[in-house]
Design a protein around this motif. Structure first.
Motif, PDB file in Angstrom:
ATOM      1  N   LEU A   1       0.849  -1.224   0.121  1.00  0.00           N
ATOM      2  CA  LEU A   1      -0.140   0.017  -0.161  1.00  0.00           C
ATOM      3  C   LEU A   1       0.779   1.284   0.106  1.00  0.00           C
ATOM      4  O   LEU A   1       0.495   2.510   0.486  1.00  0.00           O
ATOM      5  CB  LEU A   1      -0.981   0.046   1.055  1.00  0.00           C
ATOM      6  N   ARG A   2       1.974   1.159  -0.660  1.00  0.00           N
ATOM      7  CA  ARG A   2       2.742   2.337  -0.710  1.00  0.00           C
ATOM      8  C   ARG A   2       2.382   3.083  -1.639  1.00  0.00           C
ATOM      9  O   ARG A   2       1.665   2.991  -2.679  1.00  0.00           O
ATOM     10  CB  ARG A   2       4.178   1.953  -1.369  1.00  0.00           C
ATOM     11  N   PRO A   3       2.269   4.693  -1.289  1.00  0.00           N
ATOM     12  CA  PRO A   3       1.864   5.738  -1.971  1.00  0.00           C
ATOM     13  C   PRO A   3       2.602   5.692  -3.427  1.00  0.00           C
ATOM     14  O   PRO A   3       3.704   5.454  -3.453  1.00  0.00           O
ATOM     15  CB  PRO A   3       2.189   7.053  -1.126  1.00  0.00           C
ATOM     16  N   GLY A   4       1.717   5.731  -4.493  1.00  0.00           N
ATOM     17  CA  GLY A   4       2.196   5.303  -5.657  1.00  0.00           C
ATOM     18  C   GLY A   4       2.081   4.327  -6.248  1.00  0.00           C
ATOM     19  O   GLY A   4       2.320   3.666  -7.484  1.00  0.00           O
TER      20      GLY A   4
ATOM     21  N   GLN B   1      -3.886  -3.723  -7.650  1.00  0.00           N
ATOM     22  CA  GLN B   1      -3.496  -3.007  -6.693  1.00  0.00           C
ATOM     23  C   GLN B   1      -4.048  -3.617  -5.429  1.00  0.00           C
ATOM     24  O   GLN B   1      -5.330  -4.000  -5.319  1.00  0.00           O
ATOM     25  CB  GLN B   1      -3.477  -1.736  -6.665  1.00  0.00           C
TER      26      GLN B   1
END
Length: 318
Positions: free
Chosen positions: A59-62, A72
């Motif tokens: 769940l990394r931003p980007g 995702q």
């Protein structure tokens, strides 16, 4: 590409197999080599106690480096300050509150390990189990027996990107077996039976630099189905293979033209689980600094009944 690929059953009809080696009910394959003696051998590789967590952030931003068919990761809050403020959650006894959440993700959408029943050919899984046993969930060769066993022993890093002095290997670029041996020699690595092998191509760092499209592109780099390589894995009794790519091998073989042939030759035939999408850059930098490329390795999958794989956050302890 798939239509013109060679038939996998024909390609590996005479290749080495471990089916039946540990009995007709075996579900962990080459992990059987990792007994107590191998755990202690791995422990002897520890010198400084430095610990490197090899799992990717989820769940990394980007976004996460998952292929399109897996999509995702999605997270949902079931309780937080906003939900509480709107009156949708009641407090616990004593007026104590809490935050809670849930995640939906494919089990192989981030750093993960494959179950031995994840891939098959000729209607047969590892150890001769029928492909029909995957219907509705794996009844044989699922991730649960792998999780019960664990992946613990001596790990060895082969830093292909470092050896070639590149940030990342190119699309579908091959890593020949001969070069693997050259890299090991340059790193002063002496392979031993039952080593857990990790291959660094720099591909995950490409994802962080340039995004998902560049990372996936037309194919992943890596080793492929050279007969010499497959026989070496069999002879050395390699228990597990890890990499920083989606596939763990060259996407389309430069040798046979087959797509993901080592998933058949190593995983299905020899029972060698693949660990994919590992973060190896920090470990590689530490190994290059002091010239030690072996370490204590431990990976513990989740015990998910009937699953084809599991997220992992392996530890390399130097």
């Amino acid at each position: 590409m798939v239509e013109s690929a060679p038939n996998i059953a024909e390609l590996f009809r005479d290749g080495p197999k471990n089916w039946g080696r540990w009995g007709e009910t075996d579900e962990v394959g080459s992990l059987n080599f990792l007994d107590g003696a191998q755990v202690l051998r791995g422990a002897r590789a520890m010198v400084t106690g430095e610990t490197y967590a090899l799992g990717l952030e989820i769940l990394r931003p980007g976004g996460d480096p998952a292929i399109a068919t897996r999509g995702q990761v999605k997270k949902f809050m079931s309780s937080d300050h906003g939900i509480i403020s709107n009156g949708h959650v009641s407090p616990m006894a004593g007026d104590q509150w809490y935050a809670d959440d849930a995640v939906f993700m494919f089990l192989q959408a981030s750093s993960h390990i494959d179950a031995l029943g994840h891939v098959w050919y000729d209607d047969t899984l590892y150890n001769g189990y029928p492909a029909s046993s995957t219907t509705g969930g794996l009844k044989h060769a699922s991730i649960k027996p792998v999780a019960d066993h664990g992946v613990v022993g001596r790990g060895v890093l082969i830093d292909v990107a470092g050896y070639r002095k590149v940030e990342s290997l190119g699309d579908n670029e091959t890593v020949p077996f001969r070069e693997l041996m050259e890299i090991a020699a340059s790193q002063h690595v002496e392979f031993q039976p039952h080593d857990i092998i990790l291959l660094r191509t720099g591909r995950v760092s490409l994802f962080y630099r340039e995004g998902l499209d560049s990372f996936l592109s037309v194919g992943q780099p890596g080793i492929t189905d050279e007969r010499e390589l497959i026989e070496w894995f069999h002879r050395m009794e390699i228990p597990a293979l890890g990499s920083d790519t989606v596939t763990g091998e060259q996407s389309v073989s430069s040798i046979s033209g087959a797509r993901l042939p080592l998933h058949a030759a190593l995983l299905t035939n020899l029972g060698i689980p693949f660990m994919e999408l590992l973060w190896l850059d920090d470990l590689a930098a530490a190994c290059a600094k002091d010239g030690r490329y072996d370490f204590f390795f431990a990976a513990s999958p989740l015990k998910i009944h009937g699953a084809t794989g599991s997220p992992i956050n392996p530890l390399a302890i130097r």
